[in-house]
Motif scaffolding. Structure first.
Motif, PDB file in Angstrom:
ATOM      1  N   LEU A   1       0.384   6.788  26.244  1.00  0.00           N
ATOM      2  CA  LEU A   1      -0.836   7.282  26.878  1.00  0.00           C
ATOM      3  C   LEU A   1      -0.775   6.942  28.356  1.00  0.00           C
ATOM      4  O   LEU A   1      -0.349   5.850  28.735  1.00  0.00           O
ATOM      5  CB  LEU A   1      -2.071   6.618  26.269  1.00  0.00           C
ATOM      6  CG  LEU A   1      -2.456   7.029  24.868  1.00  0.00           C
ATOM      7  CD1 LEU A   1      -3.622   6.179  24.383  1.00  0.00           C
ATOM      8  CD2 LEU A   1      -2.830   8.490  24.826  1.00  0.00           C
ATOM      9  N   ALA A   2      -1.208   7.867  29.196  1.00  0.00           N
ATOM     10  CA  ALA A   2      -1.194   7.633  30.643  1.00  0.00           C
ATOM     11  C   ALA A   2      -2.603   7.770  31.196  1.00  0.00           C
ATOM     12  O   ALA A   2      -3.373   8.642  30.777  1.00  0.00           O
ATOM     13  CB  ALA A   2      -0.272   8.635  31.326  1.00  0.00           C
ATOM     14  N   ALA A   3      -2.935   6.901  32.117  1.00  0.00           N
ATOM     15  CA  ALA A   3      -4.193   7.000  32.860  1.00  0.00           C
ATOM     16  C   ALA A   3      -3.817   7.005  34.340  1.00  0.00           C
ATOM     17  O   ALA A   3      -3.068   6.139  34.802  1.00  0.00           O
ATOM     18  CB  ALA A   3      -5.108   5.831  32.547  1.00  0.00           C
ATOM     19  N   TYR A   4      -4.299   8.004  35.058  1.00  0.00           N
ATOM     20  CA  TYR A   4      -3.949   8.139  36.464  1.00  0.00           C
ATOM     21  C   TYR A   4      -4.928   7.361  37.325  1.00  0.00           C
ATOM     22  O   TYR A   4      -6.124   7.343  37.071  1.00  0.00           O
ATOM     23  CB  TYR A   4      -3.906   9.611  36.848  1.00  0.00           C
ATOM     24  CG  TYR A   4      -2.884  10.361  36.032  1.00  0.00           C
ATOM     25  CD1 TYR A   4      -1.535  10.056  36.142  1.00  0.00           C
ATOM     26  CD2 TYR A   4      -3.271  11.333  35.121  1.00  0.00           C
ATOM     27  CE1 TYR A   4      -0.587  10.711  35.380  1.00  0.00           C
ATOM     28  CE2 TYR A   4      -2.335  11.995  34.355  1.00  0.00           C
ATOM     29  CZ  TYR A   4      -0.992  11.674  34.494  1.00  0.00           C
ATOM     30  OH  TYR A   4      -0.066  12.324  33.734  1.00  0.00           O
TER      31      TYR A   4
ATOM     32  N   PRO B   1      -2.849  -3.511  39.582  1.00  0.00           N
ATOM     33  CA  PRO B   1      -3.378  -4.400  40.615  1.00  0.00           C
ATOM     34  C   PRO B   1      -4.714  -3.881  41.145  1.00  0.00           C
ATOM     35  O   PRO B   1      -5.107  -2.737  40.898  1.00  0.00           O
ATOM     36  CB  PRO B   1      -2.304  -4.353  41.699  1.00  0.00           C
ATOM     37  CG  PRO B   1      -1.599  -3.060  41.485  1.00  0.00           C
ATOM     38  CD  PRO B   1      -1.670  -2.787  40.018  1.00  0.00           C
ATOM     39  N   GLY B   2      -5.411  -4.717  41.879  1.00  0.00           N
ATOM     40  CA  GLY B   2      -6.687  -4.304  42.462  1.00  0.00           C
ATOM     41  C   GLY B   2      -6.494  -3.191  43.478  1.00  0.00           C
ATOM     42  O   GLY B   2      -5.399  -2.963  43.987  1.00  0.00           O
ATOM     43  N   GLY B   3      -7.566  -2.493  43.761  1.00  0.00           N
ATOM     44  CA  GLY B   3      -7.500  -1.412  44.736  1.00  0.00           C
ATOM     45  C   GLY B   3      -7.292  -0.050  44.124  1.00  0.00           C
ATOM     46  O   GLY B   3      -7.317   0.959  44.825  1.00  0.00           O
ATOM     47  N   TYR B   4      -7.066   0.017  42.810  1.00  0.00           N
ATOM     48  CA  TYR B   4      -6.881   1.279  42.096  1.00  0.00           C
ATOM     49  C   TYR B   4      -7.992   1.444  41.068  1.00  0.00           C
ATOM     50  O   TYR B   4      -8.501   0.470  40.532  1.00  0.00           O
ATOM     51  CB  TYR B   4      -5.548   1.312  41.354  1.00  0.00           C
ATOM     52  CG  TYR B   4      -4.331   1.320  42.244  1.00  0.00           C
ATOM     53  CD1 TYR B   4      -3.961   2.469  42.929  1.00  0.00           C
ATOM     54  CD2 TYR B   4      -3.537   0.191  42.376  1.00  0.00           C
ATOM     55  CE1 TYR B   4      -2.834   2.483  43.731  1.00  0.00           C
ATOM     56  CE2 TYR B   4      -2.407   0.194  43.166  1.00  0.00           C
ATOM     57  CZ  TYR B   4      -2.063   1.349  43.848  1.00  0.00           C
ATOM     58  OH  TYR B   4      -0.957   1.355  44.636  1.00  0.00           O
ATOM     59  N   ALA B   5      -8.332   2.703  40.781  1.00  0.00           N
ATOM     60  CA  ALA B   5      -9.344   2.981  39.758  1.00  0.00           C
ATOM     61  C   ALA B   5      -9.106   4.371  39.177  1.00  0.00           C
ATOM     62  O   ALA B   5      -8.583   5.259  39.854  1.00  0.00           O
ATOM     63  CB  ALA B   5     -10.749   2.902  40.350  1.00  0.00           C
ATOM     64  N   THR B   6      -9.510   4.549  37.908  1.00  0.00           N
ATOM     65  CA  THR B   6      -9.452   5.869  37.287  1.00  0.00           C
ATOM     66  C   THR B   6     -10.637   6.695  37.782  1.00  0.00           C
ATOM     67  O   THR B   6     -11.535   6.188  38.451  1.00  0.00           O
ATOM     68  CB  THR B   6      -9.526   5.752  35.752  1.00  0.00           C
ATOM     69  OG1 THR B   6     -10.793   5.189  35.402  1.00  0.00           O
ATOM     70  CG2 THR B   6      -8.392   4.915  35.195  1.00  0.00           C
ATOM     71  N   ARG B   7     -10.657   7.971  37.437  1.00  0.00           N
ATOM     72  CA  ARG B   7     -11.782   8.833  37.827  1.00  0.00           C
ATOM     73  C   ARG B   7     -13.106   8.292  37.299  1.00  0.00           C
ATOM     74  O   ARG B   7     -14.108   8.286  37.998  1.00  0.00           O
ATOM     75  CB  ARG B   7     -11.592  10.249  37.285  1.00  0.00           C
ATOM     76  CG  ARG B   7     -10.614  11.077  38.067  1.00  0.00           C
ATOM     77  CD  ARG B   7     -10.547  12.490  37.469  1.00  0.00           C
ATOM     78  NE  ARG B   7      -9.614  13.299  38.193  1.00  0.00           N
ATOM     79  CZ  ARG B   7      -9.939  14.053  39.238  1.00  0.00           C
ATOM     80  NH1 ARG B   7     -11.170  14.087  39.659  1.00  0.00           N
ATOM     81  NH2 ARG B   7      -9.031  14.770  39.846  1.00  0.00           N
ATOM     82  N   ARG B   8     -13.113   7.860  36.056  1.00  0.00           N
ATOM     83  CA  ARG B   8     -14.351   7.330  35.470  1.00  0.00           C
ATOM     84  C   ARG B   8     -14.798   6.057  36.167  1.00  0.00           C
ATOM     85  O   ARG B   8     -15.987   5.839  36.380  1.00  0.00           O
ATOM     86  CB  ARG B   8     -14.169   7.064  33.983  1.00  0.00           C
ATOM     87  CG  ARG B   8     -14.151   8.321  33.166  1.00  0.00           C
ATOM     88  CD  ARG B   8     -14.123   7.988  31.706  1.00  0.00           C
ATOM     89  NE  ARG B   8     -14.115   9.227  30.919  1.00  0.00           N
ATOM     90  CZ  ARG B   8     -14.230   9.264  29.626  1.00  0.00           C
ATOM     91  NH1 ARG B   8     -14.353   8.157  28.939  1.00  0.00           N
ATOM     92  NH2 ARG B   8     -14.229  10.405  28.988  1.00  0.00           N
ATOM     93  N   GLN B   9     -13.851   5.202  36.502  1.00  0.00           N
ATOM     94  CA  GLN B   9     -14.210   3.973  37.200  1.00  0.00           C
ATOM     95  C   GLN B   9     -14.735   4.275  38.601  1.00  0.00           C
ATOM     96  O   GLN B   9     -15.677   3.632  39.071  1.00  0.00           O
ATOM     97  CB  GLN B   9     -13.000   3.038  37.274  1.00  0.00           C
ATOM     98  CG  GLN B   9     -12.616   2.467  35.929  1.00  0.00           C
ATOM     99  CD  GLN B   9     -11.261   1.786  35.953  1.00  0.00           C
ATOM    100  OE1 GLN B   9     -10.426   2.052  36.819  1.00  0.00           O
ATOM    101  NE2 GLN B   9     -11.042   0.897  34.993  1.00  0.00           N
ATOM    102  N   LEU B  10     -14.149   5.276  39.267  1.00  0.00           N
ATOM    103  CA  LEU B  10     -14.659   5.678  40.579  1.00  0.00           C
ATOM    104  C   LEU B  10     -16.080   6.213  40.446  1.00  0.00           C
ATOM    105  O   LEU B  10     -16.961   5.875  41.228  1.00  0.00           O
ATOM    106  CB  LEU B  10     -13.761   6.754  41.204  1.00  0.00           C
ATOM    107  CG  LEU B  10     -12.405   6.307  41.722  1.00  0.00           C
ATOM    108  CD1 LEU B  10     -11.612   7.517  42.204  1.00  0.00           C
ATOM    109  CD2 LEU B  10     -12.555   5.301  42.839  1.00  0.00           C
TER     110      LEU B  10
END
Length: 124
Positions: free
Chosen positions: A60-63, A25-34
């Protein structure tokens, strides 16, 4: 593991909210997206994860981190630029021949390309 197995928005199964790949959902981002937005996690814990199932291996996991808790990236000061230049230049000196080779020497090789070629010729 199927896409349905990756859906755990409450975090009961995985400990943190988990979503299938590309369905967070919106409001979350990975480190690269941040980073692309000029932000950093800023000490916050992982808020959620997305999982991508694979046939024969673990998924595969993306935090993900919360965007509203992210902080701006710290600006590079002249002192930080100088420290970065010094660290990079130290990694360009070959430990065998002591030459500045003009590129960062990979740790896996541990020496410049010329020294690697000489070692291969000696071994042959």
């Amino acid at each position: 593991m199927t896409l349905a197995d990756c859906y755990d928005p409450t975090g009961e199964r995985f400990g943190i909210p988990t979503f299938p790949w590309r369905m967070a959902p919106g409001g979350y981002a990975t480190r690269r997206q941040l980073r692309a937005r000029g932000l950093r996690p800023g000490g916050q814990d992982v808020a959620a994860q997305v999982l991508r199932p694979r046939r024969r291996r673990e998924p595969l996991a993306a935090y993900l981190y919360r965007i509203d808790r992210a902080k701006p990236v710290r600006p590079m000061t002249p002192a930080r630029w100088a420290a970065l230049r010094k660290a990079n230049s130290a990694q360009q000196i070959c430990p065998n021949c002591r030459r500045d080779v003009g590129y960062r020497i990979p740790r896996s090789h541990g020496m410049c390309g010329s020294c690697i070629a000489r070692e291969e010729q000696r071994a042959a």
